[in-house]
Design a protein around this motif. Structure first.
Motif, mmCIF file in Angstrom:
data_model
loop_
_atom_site.group_PDB
_atom_site.id
_atom_site.type_symbol
_atom_site.label_atom_id
_atom_site.label_comp_id
_atom_site.label_asym_id
_atom_site.label_seq_id
_atom_site.Cartn_x
_atom_site.Cartn_y
_atom_site.Cartn_z
ATOM 1 N N THR A 85 0.836 -1.205 0.000
ATOM 2 C CA THR A 85 0.000 0.000 0.000
ATOM 3 C C THR A 85 0.868 1.251 0.000
ATOM 4 O OG1 THR A 85 -1.819 -1.111 1.154
ATOM 5 C CG2 THR A 85 -1.744 1.299 1.305
ATOM 6 N N LEU A 86 1.878 1.268 0.867
ATOM 7 C CA LEU A 86 2.770 2.425 0.940
ATOM 8 C C LEU A 86 3.488 2.638 -0.391
ATOM 9 C CD1 LEU A 86 4.237 1.814 4.506
ATOM 10 C CD2 LEU A 86 2.657 3.635 3.826
ATOM 11 N N GLY A 87 3.905 1.556 -1.023
ATOM 12 C CA GLY A 87 4.557 1.662 -2.324
ATOM 13 C C GLY A 87 3.642 2.246 -3.379
ATOM 14 N N LYS A 88 2.392 1.794 -3.405
ATOM 15 C CA LYS A 88 1.413 2.312 -4.378
ATOM 16 C C LYS A 88 1.159 3.803 -4.177
ATOM 17 C CE LYS A 88 -1.069 -2.032 -4.858
ATOM 18 N NZ LYS A 88 -2.278 -2.762 -4.477
ATOM 19 N N LEU A 89 1.205 4.240 -2.916
ATOM 20 C CA LEU A 89 0.940 5.650 -2.603
ATOM 21 C C LEU A 89 2.195 6.510 -2.687
ATOM 22 C CD1 LEU A 89 -1.490 5.128 0.409
ATOM 23 C CD2 LEU A 89 -2.080 5.846 -1.919
ATOM 24 N N GLY A 90 3.335 5.877 -2.949
ATOM 25 C CA GLY A 90 4.580 6.633 -3.063
ATOM 26 C C GLY A 90 5.113 7.123 -1.725
ATOM 27 N N ILE A 91 4.754 6.439 -0.645
ATOM 28 C CA ILE A 91 5.227 6.814 0.680
ATOM 29 C C ILE A 91 6.489 6.013 0.978
ATOM 30 C CG2 ILE A 91 4.705 6.841 3.159
ATOM 31 C CD1 ILE A 91 1.737 7.153 2.389
ATOM 32 N N VAL A 92 7.560 6.718 1.238
ATOM 33 C CA VAL A 92 8.859 6.079 1.468
ATOM 34 C C VAL A 92 8.834 5.303 2.774
ATOM 35 C CG1 VAL A 92 11.321 6.513 1.813
ATOM 36 C CG2 VAL A 92 10.013 7.914 0.204
ATOM 37 N N THR A 93 9.418 4.104 2.730
ATOM 38 C CA THR A 93 9.473 3.275 3.926
ATOM 39 C C THR A 93 10.789 2.513 3.956
ATOM 40 O OG1 THR A 93 8.337 1.583 5.215
ATOM 41 C CG2 THR A 93 8.316 1.298 2.844
ATOM 42 N N ALA A 94 11.181 2.148 5.128
ATOM 43 C CA ALA A 94 12.350 1.280 5.309
ATOM 44 C C ALA A 94 11.898 0.148 6.210
ATOM 45 C CB ALA A 94 13.499 2.048 5.940
ATOM 46 N N ASP A 95 11.915 -1.059 5.694
ATOM 47 C CA ASP A 95 11.494 -2.211 6.485
ATOM 48 C C ASP A 95 12.709 -3.094 6.701
ATOM 49 O OD1 ASP A 95 9.777 -3.966 7.837
ATOM 50 O OD2 ASP A 95 9.545 -5.182 6.036
ATOM 51 N N TYR A 96 13.074 -3.272 7.943
ATOM 52 C CA TYR A 96 14.220 -4.114 8.263
ATOM 53 C C TYR A 96 13.988 -4.779 9.601
ATOM 54 C CZ TYR A 96 15.508 -0.279 11.335
ATOM 55 O OH TYR A 96 15.493 0.681 12.310
ATOM 56 N N SER A 97 14.712 -5.834 9.795
ATOM 57 C CA SER A 97 14.643 -6.569 11.050
ATOM 58 C C SER A 97 15.776 -6.091 11.949
ATOM 59 C CB SER A 97 14.779 -8.067 10.784
ATOM 60 O OG SER A 97 15.164 -8.740 11.950
ATOM 61 N N LEU A 98 15.476 -5.720 13.150
ATOM 62 C CA LEU A 98 16.499 -5.274 14.092
ATOM 63 C C LEU A 98 17.510 -6.389 14.335
ATOM 64 C CD1 LEU A 98 17.674 -3.165 15.983
ATOM 65 C CD2 LEU A 98 16.077 -3.961 17.739
ATOM 66 N N ASP A 99 17.046 -7.631 14.431
ATOM 67 C CA ASP A 99 17.961 -8.755 14.636
ATOM 68 C C ASP A 99 18.946 -8.882 13.479
ATOM 69 O OD1 ASP A 99 16.826 -9.398 17.089
ATOM 70 O OD2 ASP A 99 15.410 -10.814 16.197
ATOM 71 N N ASP A 100 18.448 -8.707 12.240
ATOM 72 C CA ASP A 100 19.329 -8.770 11.072
ATOM 73 C C ASP A 100 20.357 -7.649 11.101
ATOM 74 O OD1 ASP A 100 17.956 -10.979 10.167
ATOM 75 O OD2 ASP A 100 16.787 -9.866 8.667
ATOM 76 N N GLU A 101 19.931 -6.462 11.486
ATOM 77 C CA GLU A 101 20.848 -5.330 11.544
ATOM 78 C C GLU A 101 21.911 -5.542 12.616
ATOM 79 O OE1 GLU A 101 20.973 -2.632 9.418
ATOM 80 O OE2 GLU A 101 19.488 -3.823 8.340
ATOM 81 N N LEU A 102 21.499 -6.062 13.760
ATOM 82 C CA LEU A 102 22.457 -6.318 14.828
ATOM 83 C C LEU A 102 23.455 -7.403 14.418
ATOM 84 C CD1 LEU A 102 20.122 -6.157 17.958
ATOM 85 C CD2 LEU A 102 21.828 -4.458 17.238
ATOM 86 N N ALA A 103 22.983 -8.431 13.719
ATOM 87 C CA ALA A 103 23.865 -9.492 13.236
ATOM 88 C C ALA A 103 24.872 -8.920 12.225
ATOM 89 C CB ALA A 103 23.047 -10.614 12.614
ATOM 90 N N SER A 104 24.401 -8.021 11.361
ATOM 91 C CA SER A 104 25.296 -7.384 10.390
ATOM 92 C C SER A 104 26.371 -6.577 11.096
ATOM 93 C CB SER A 104 24.502 -6.456 9.450
ATOM 94 O OG SER A 104 23.635 -7.191 8.656
#
Length: 108
Positions: A83-102
């Motif tokens: 929905t956000l993509g269709k409306l052109g609303i910028v979003t960042a979806d990430y997993s905190l666990d993935d970011e911490l592992a990185s």
């Protein structure tokens, strides 16, 4: 979201005008207690419905998380991202666990 007290609006109604013209929504208070929300008119209100529009605007302004938005509009996170993509609303979806592992892999 801007908070505007009734007293400040009585002495300076242009505060509300500027807020509405800038596309913001404002919480109106009386003696510190919320009594209403003022939102500028947009064709998106008609297209999306007021509740949905306000939830999307709150997300866009950083007042709601992606999960809170999804729950508010009755969608899954995946549906909400679409929905956000269709409306052109910028979003960042990430997993905190993935970011911490990185960060761990990088030694940070």
């Amino acid at each position: 979201m801007q908070t505007l007290g009734i007293k400040s609006l009585q002495t300076n109604p242009a505060l509300l005008t500027r807020s509405l013209e800038s596309g913001e929504y404002s919480l109106i208070t009386k003696r510190g207690e919320p009594i209403g929300i003022a939102v500028g008119f947009s064709s998106k209100i008609i297209d999306e419905g007021l509740h949905r529009f306000l939830a999307l605007k709150a997300y866009e302004n950083g007042d709601l998380s992606l999960g809170e938005l999804a729950a508010s509009i009755g969608q899954t996170r995946s549906e909400t991202l679409a929905t956000l993509g269709k409306l052109g609303i910028v979003t960042a979806d990430y997993s905190l666990d993935d970011e911490l592992a990185s960060l761990d892999r990088l030694g940070l």
